[in-house]
Enzyme design. Structure first.
Site, short mmCIF file in Angstrom:
data_model
loop_
_atom_site.label_atom_id
_atom_site.label_comp_id
_atom_site.label_asym_id
_atom_site.label_seq_id
_atom_site.Cartn_x
_atom_site.Cartn_y
_atom_site.Cartn_z
N HIS A 28 -19.09 52.11 62.10
CA HIS A 28 -18.98 50.65 61.96
C HIS A 28 -18.47 50.34 60.56
O HIS A 28 -18.63 51.14 59.63
CB HIS A 28 -20.34 49.99 62.16
CG HIS A 28 -20.86 50.11 63.55
ND1 HIS A 28 -20.46 49.27 64.57
CD2 HIS A 28 -21.73 50.99 64.11
CE1 HIS A 28 -21.07 49.62 65.69
NE2 HIS A 28 -21.85 50.66 65.44
N CYS A 44 -14.26 48.81 61.96
CA CYS A 44 -13.82 47.42 61.98
C CYS A 44 -13.31 47.02 60.59
O CYS A 44 -13.87 47.45 59.58
CB CYS A 44 -14.96 46.50 62.39
SG CYS A 44 -15.48 46.68 64.11
#
Length: 482
Positions: free
Chosen positions: A165, A207
């Site tokens: 992430h 991301c």
């Protein structure tokens, strides 16, 4: 018409041959600098690799699966185990939720990618401090783990693959603080200054991963990086539950990440002695964008773009079984799977787990509790950050300032120390951001860019959060993010 004297003809022929020889020599020199064919590959140096999965928990199965798959590609490519450093929490293979104990797969019909993967840094040893020490070859700075580092020399090539992430300016870690973009780029510059590599390639899955290098990675330190997304969009999971091209029915989690699967499935079948980094970049970009649909992200490249004309063999090696494969631009795998936004992949897992659990069972109740806790944490983070923005800048201006995106090529924040302080102050009063809260990192950057002082941030955070929620996702038991 008069004929030319024999001596003149002989002299002209000699000059032509000399020019041809010079041209051939020049082309070989250029090939040596740019496109290295199999017979011209630099064999003096050593290939090194660092593979890192920055998450923990079964809902993040895909990150460790990605790293294990990458390891198998490198080993088949000829890299030695002693030259590959692996970071992963290692709580997936034998997790009670794993339907195949001791086995990790990276695609629905894929084989085991976990077997043989070294456990260099696992559990709490997967942290930013150890990652940086490994890159710099600094054994004395390590805390735990195998002690393996990138002990590279000036002729060596280094490949780094990171999957997890992320958010604007940050990458996740299962233990300790996040990796912040300024720190990572400083380590890369320090590695270059030490003269301990020839060229370095960095593949980054997260991301908003473009924000890690945008405006920060120099073009003159022999580093070439590609990222799964640009500086302001999510990356995507793939082979997820509920999709017709999803995992076997006994799995309740995504098996891979879209950008990662794209470069690895390309590497699995191609002769990497002839395919260049740029050719792989183009194919991965095409697959990851998802045909221009909503489901996909923009793969980016940063740093020394000229390095992209190197053949992949210099970094990944190549599987001898692919030696006869002829590369053409359309030789890539098109996925029929519908990807899932990385921010929502854990929701897919917890919902699928709840849906499959027998009615009125303990498993059903546990799954429901987990799902509600995750959703509650998300609401808490979203609502709190929005409220802080309104308290600082007013009801109308707040959302506009928090969501502001700087022009392409600009650094995310003017003062990284300020951004880290803002994150720590927020978490002191409101609990951990965790992996979901990374989506708000741009807000903290913009609070700093607007000139807000830490004292003001502390005051409004205390107003917004009278207490830290009891929800385990909101606790600080895993430490501060900054």
């Amino acid at each position: 018409m008069d004929t030319l004297p024999p001596l003149f003809l002989s002299l002209s022929l000699s000059l032509c041959l000399l020019s041809l020889a010079t041209l051939v020599s020049a082309r070989h020199a250029l090939a040596g600098d740019f496109l290295r064919l199999p017979s011209e590959s630099d064999t003096r140096g050593t290939r090194w690799a660092v593979l890192l999965a920055g998450s923990w928990g079964y809902s993040n199965y895909r990150h460790q699966a990605d790293v294990c798959h990458a390891y198998q590609i490198l080993r088949k490519g000829g890299l030695k185990e002693e030259n590959i450093v692996v970071f992963m929490y290692d709580d997936i293979a034998f997790n009670e939720e794993n339907p195949r104990p001791g086995v990790i797969i990276n695609k629905p019909d894929g084989g085991d990618v976990y077997e043989g993967v070294p456990k260099d840094y696992t559990g709490e040893d997967v942290n930013a401090h150890n990652f940086f020490a490994v890159l710099l070859g600094n054994k004395s700075a390590l805390t735990g783990g195998s002690g393996k580092v990138v002990d590279s020399g000036p002729d060596d090539h280094i490949f780094i693959y990171f999957t997890d992430h992320g958010g604007a300016g940050v990458l996740g870690m299962p233990a300790g603080p996040f990796i912040f973009a300024d720190d990572l780029n400083e380590v890369l510059k320090k590695k270059h200054a030490s003269g301990t590599y020839k060229r370095l390639v960095f593949y980054l899955e997260a991301c908003e991963s473009g924000s890690i290098f945008e405006g920060l990675l120099p073009e003159d330190i022999n580093v070439y990086a590609t990222t799964a997304s640009n500086a302001e969009e999510s990356s995507w999971g793939t082979y997820c539950p509920g999709d017709y091209d999803g995992p076997p029915p006994e799995y309740s989690t995504c098996l891979g990440d879209l950008y990662s699967i794209a470069w690895m499935e390309d590497s699995d079948i191609h002769n990497l002695r002839t395919e260049t980094l740029h050719q792989q970049y183009k194919l991965v970009k095409e697959r990851t964008i998802g045909g221009g649909s909503y489901y996909g992200s923009h793969v980016m490249q940063y740093g020394d773009i000229d390095l992209s004309s190197d053949v992949l063999f210099q970094y990944l090696g190549t599987n001898p079984a692919n030696d006869n494969f002829t590369f053409v631009d359309e030789n890539y795998l098109r996925s029929s799977s519908k990807p899932v936004n990385q921010h929502d992949a854990d929701l897919i897992h917890f919902w699928d787990k709840f849906r499959k659990a027998p009615g009125d069972s303990a498993k059903k109740n546990t799954a429901q509790k987990q799902l509600l806790e995750v959703m509650s944490h998300r609401m808490h983070i979203d609502n709190t950050v929005q409220l802080i923005g309104k308290l600082l800048f007013g009801v109308e201006k707040g959302p506009e300032i928090l969501n502001n995106v700087r022009p392409v090529g600009s650094v995310l924040v003017d003062d990284w120390a300020c951004m880290k302080a803002m994150v720590r102050t927020f978490e002191t009063h409101c609990g951990s951001l965790s992996q979901y809260g990374m989506k708000h990192m741009r807000s903290f950057a913009n609070i700093c860019n607007a000139g807000i002082k830490n004292e003001q941030m502390a005051e409004v955070s205390a107003q917004a959060c009278v207490s830290i929620p009891a929800n385990p996702w909101s606790s600080l038991q895993r430490g501060f993010s900054a």
